[in-house]
Design a protein around this motif. Structure first.
Motif, short mmCIF file in Angstrom:
data_model
loop_
_atom_site.label_atom_id
_atom_site.label_comp_id
_atom_site.label_asym_id
_atom_site.label_seq_id
_atom_site.Cartn_x
_atom_site.Cartn_y
_atom_site.Cartn_z
N MET A 244 0.83 -1.20 0.00
CA MET A 244 0.00 0.00 0.00
C MET A 244 0.86 1.25 0.00
O MET A 244 0.82 2.06 0.92
CB MET A 244 -0.95 -0.03 1.20
CG MET A 244 -2.08 -1.05 0.99
SD MET A 244 -3.05 -1.33 2.47
CE MET A 244 -1.94 -2.42 3.37
N PRO A 245 1.67 1.40 -1.07
CA PRO A 245 2.52 2.59 -1.14
C PRO A 245 1.66 3.81 -1.45
O PRO A 245 0.56 3.68 -1.98
CB PRO A 245 3.43 2.28 -2.33
CG PRO A 245 2.56 1.47 -3.25
CD PRO A 245 1.73 0.61 -2.31
N HIS A 246 2.16 4.96 -1.11
CA HIS A 246 1.52 6.21 -1.52
C HIS A 246 2.51 7.35 -1.32
O HIS A 246 3.69 7.12 -1.05
CB HIS A 246 0.19 6.45 -0.80
CG HIS A 246 -0.86 7.04 -1.69
ND1 HIS A 246 -0.63 8.11 -2.50
CD2 HIS A 246 -2.16 6.68 -1.89
CE1 HIS A 246 -1.73 8.41 -3.19
NE2 HIS A 246 -2.69 7.55 -2.84
N GLY A 247 2.02 8.54 -1.44
CA GLY A 247 2.90 9.69 -1.29
C GLY A 247 2.34 10.85 -2.07
O GLY A 247 1.17 10.86 -2.45
N GLY A 248 3.21 11.81 -2.31
CA GLY A 248 2.76 12.97 -3.07
C GLY A 248 3.60 14.19 -2.75
O GLY A 248 4.57 14.11 -1.99
N THR A 249 3.19 15.28 -3.34
CA THR A 249 3.97 16.52 -3.27
C THR A 249 3.05 17.72 -3.10
O THR A 249 2.04 17.82 -3.80
CB THR A 249 4.77 16.68 -4.59
OG1 THR A 249 5.66 15.58 -4.73
CG2 THR A 249 5.57 17.98 -4.60
N VAL A 250 3.40 18.59 -2.18
CA VAL A 250 2.77 19.91 -2.13
C VAL A 250 3.83 20.92 -2.58
O VAL A 250 4.93 20.95 -2.03
CB VAL A 250 2.29 20.28 -0.71
CG1 VAL A 250 1.74 21.71 -0.68
CG2 VAL A 250 1.23 19.31 -0.24
N LEU A 251 3.48 21.69 -3.60
CA LEU A 251 4.43 22.63 -4.18
C LEU A 251 3.83 24.02 -4.09
O LEU A 251 2.67 24.22 -4.46
CB LEU A 251 4.64 22.23 -5.64
CG LEU A 251 5.83 22.78 -6.38
CD1 LEU A 251 7.12 22.23 -5.79
CD2 LEU A 251 5.73 22.38 -7.86
N ARG A 252 4.61 24.97 -3.59
CA ARG A 252 4.19 26.37 -3.62
C ARG A 252 5.27 27.13 -4.38
O ARG A 252 6.45 27.08 -4.02
CB ARG A 252 4.07 26.92 -2.21
CG ARG A 252 3.73 28.42 -2.13
CD ARG A 252 2.28 28.68 -2.33
NE ARG A 252 1.89 30.07 -2.18
CZ ARG A 252 0.70 30.56 -2.52
NH1 ARG A 252 -0.24 29.77 -3.02
NH2 ARG A 252 0.42 31.82 -2.35
N THR A 253 4.88 27.76 -5.47
CA THR A 253 5.81 28.60 -6.20
C THR A 253 5.32 30.03 -6.03
O THR A 253 4.14 30.32 -6.23
CB THR A 253 5.84 28.23 -7.70
OG1 THR A 253 4.53 28.38 -8.24
CG2 THR A 253 6.30 26.80 -7.90
N GLY A 254 6.22 30.89 -5.62
CA GLY A 254 5.80 32.27 -5.35
C GLY A 254 6.85 33.27 -5.77
O GLY A 254 7.96 32.92 -6.15
N ILE A 255 6.44 34.51 -5.68
CA ILE A 255 7.29 35.64 -6.08
C ILE A 255 7.39 36.55 -4.86
O ILE A 255 6.36 36.92 -4.28
CB ILE A 255 6.58 36.43 -7.22
CG1 ILE A 255 6.37 35.56 -8.45
CG2 ILE A 255 7.31 37.72 -7.54
CD1 ILE A 255 7.56 35.41 -9.32
N THR A 256 8.61 36.91 -4.45
CA THR A 256 8.70 37.84 -3.32
C THR A 256 8.85 39.28 -3.78
O THR A 256 8.54 40.20 -3.03
CB THR A 256 9.88 37.47 -2.39
OG1 THR A 256 11.03 37.16 -3.16
CG2 THR A 256 9.51 36.28 -1.52
N HIS A 257 9.33 39.49 -5.01
CA HIS A 257 9.48 40.85 -5.51
C HIS A 257 9.72 40.75 -7.01
O HIS A 257 10.53 39.95 -7.45
CB HIS A 257 10.67 41.54 -4.84
CG HIS A 257 10.88 42.95 -5.29
ND1 HIS A 257 9.97 43.94 -5.01
CD2 HIS A 257 11.86 43.53 -6.01
CE1 HIS A 257 10.42 45.08 -5.53
NE2 HIS A 257 11.56 44.85 -6.15
N GLU A 258 8.99 41.53 -7.77
CA GLU A 258 9.15 41.52 -9.23
C GLU A 258 9.29 40.10 -9.76
O GLU A 258 8.34 39.34 -9.72
CB GLU A 258 10.34 42.41 -9.64
CG GLU A 258 10.03 43.88 -9.37
CD GLU A 258 11.20 44.83 -9.64
OE1 GLU A 258 12.30 44.35 -9.93
OE2 GLU A 258 10.99 46.05 -9.55
N GLN A 259 10.47 39.69 -10.21
CA GLN A 259 10.62 38.36 -10.81
C GLN A 259 11.36 37.38 -9.91
O GLN A 259 11.82 36.33 -10.38
CB GLN A 259 11.35 38.48 -12.16
CG GLN A 259 10.56 39.26 -13.21
CD GLN A 259 9.13 38.71 -13.38
OE1 GLN A 259 8.92 37.52 -13.48
NE2 GLN A 259 8.15 39.61 -13.39
#
Lengths: 323, 323
Positions: A244-259
């Motif tokens: 019963m394998p499982h798993g996964g990913t939570v990804l947050r991509t963000g910008i702190t200033h301009e690019q």
């Protein structure tokens, strides 16, 4: 010692029994099941009938509820929270507000504590969504699951006429995760994020082509995905698909200033989904016992619990060794 | 609105100014610096002399302290916590217990709140070590840093006679991380985990071979690592090495039963280390203001703060949308 009872003894309950063996500050007082206790084969803990549980009121610090979210927990958690502090892994996302309200009322009226919806999603994934979105308010959050077995999708396959048995794996599209991590901005459809792989045992006389068509076009479950269907024998299913394998990913991509791009990634690779979920439940059981000791009554979620409450190590040592 | 002051205006202070623009529930009332305010070029916020800060007692909800850990924060945080709620990113790991005790005393005597050692390590990495070790008590934790600039190692290079300027990148050995994630158990030396890459501008008359030898044999800093040294021009250093990327990985590999392996991975890829650290400080500033409102006085770390306190979103909405 924190005195713990397990309520319900399937894969998750067995996982909790195992996890408790790794936590020296906890004592398993018993496993409570709706089945005849003589038919409950534990790994050592005494088994009792669920009906006997209420006689233990006042003698158990936390009950870890290991039933299912569909029918068990919506009834069991509010009901048992009248007499005990409880933990559950209720995971029907849409019904969490209602479940929380029911459990909160029972807990406040009876001066108990309940931590609901622990585990990894909801649970650790939720925590990571919250931390990441609080830190990078300008950005996007993506959750990917797998590779792992989806019980809901496996059940949907088994309900098809002509299917004797089946299992379904949800597989994240890793190349999409890598592109997001590299900073690409992608408009993702359901099909872009996950693949569905089915291993199907046909019933006598059933026809491969017709069953395959029925699977890949099934609304809600498969029609919006790329779906791979394998037909295998019952022997192969039994031999190769019991883990019963499982798993996964939570990804947050963000910008702190301009690019300026910033990426926060949380990733689980689990050889046993129920054993890992059980380990999360046990850590939150510790927090539950502490909240009860401090008389912080009511229902809570992972969002409410100070991280240190999960650890058996004292605060000054945590600061010295883990900070 | 949470009224915030920034104390210290280097890269981190500027990052906080930028982060505050992304948080609509916070108002930046001013930047306080030891420099002559007329020489402090902010991105819009008013600049004041640090000496003027104490007149603002009672008018600022949280001071975000952006000084250095070596000499600024050990003095500033306890001192300013007498009059204000404060946040810092004190990161001298070995001195955290002492710093915590000093700040805690100031906070308790003056009924203020301080959250120390926020940021990502210490900070988010610490949180992930704590969660992961609490959930998988039987296992190993590994922290990898980079690719990113180490200020301490860059400073060590610059102190060498014959070095005009230099920068040092810490680079994690990704193949080792992949092997650990795949379930291998490895006895890792310092050399196995990270590589050090130096870009050095020679002073007039200095000799490459001698400088290189001095670098790679430097005790504590480089002798235990594989170190790559590049000699470049001052122009190349200025052109190619002004960005401040960083990141890293916290990995917990554990066993829930017999041979059942579970892997928890937390990974940051940061294009700007100071801007990301600043974003963490700002989220914890929100928590700081709330603790103060609830009259929970004293010094705290990320271990003490319920995750929901970092978010501007109300509890019921968090449960509905993020759990």
């Amino acid at each position: 010692m924190i005195k713990v009872a397990i309520v319900g003894y399937g894969n998750l309950g067995r996982g909790v029994e195992r996890a408790l063996q790794q936590n020296a500050d906890m004592e398993l007082v018993g496993i409570y099941s709706r089945r005849d206790p003589s038919t409950v084969h534990t790994e050592g803990a005494p088994a009792y009938a669920l009906a006997e549980l209420e006689q233990q009121k006042g003698k158990i610090d936390v009950c870890i509820l290991c039933g299912g979210s569909a029918t068990d927990l919506p009834v069991q958690t509010p009901s048992l929270t009248k007499d005990f502090n409880t933990i559950d892994s209720f995971d029907t996302h849409a019904k969490i507000p209602e479940h929380f309200a029911n459990v909160d009322q029972a807990a406040k009226e009876n001066q108990t504590v309940s931590i609901i919806s622990t585990g990894w999603d909801p649970g650790l994934f939720s925590l990571n969504r919250l931390y990441a979105e609080s830190i990078l308010p300008k950005g996007e959050t993506y959750t990917f699951w797998g590779k792992g077995v989806s019980q809901g999708h496996s059940d949907a396959l088994r309900r098809i006429n002509g299917v004797a048995d089946a299992i379904q794996y949800t597989i994240p599209k890793n190349e999409v995760i890598e592109r997001l991590k590299a900073g690409e901005t992608l408009e993702l459809t359901t099909r872009d994020k996950h693949l569905r792989e089915c291993f199907v045992v046909l019933a006598d006389g059933a026809e491969e082509a017709a069953i395959k068509e029925e699977i890949v076009t099934m609304p809600n479950y498969f029609d919006e995905y790329d779906t791979i269907v394998h037909f295998i024998s019952a022997e192969d299913l039994a031999r190769d698909h019991q883990a019963m394998p499982h798993g996964g990913t939570v990804l947050r991509t963000g910008i702190t200033h301009e690019q300026t791009k910033q990426v926060i990634e949380y990733n689980l690779q689990l050889e046993s989904n129920p054993e890992f979920t059980a380990s999360v439940l046990v850590a939150y059981a510790r927090a539950c016992a502490r909240f009860a000791k401090e008389e912080q009554f009511g229902a809570f979620t992972v969002f409410d619990i100070p991280p240190k409450y999960l650890s058996s190590v004292e605060d000054a040592t945590l600061r010295k060794e883990l900070l």
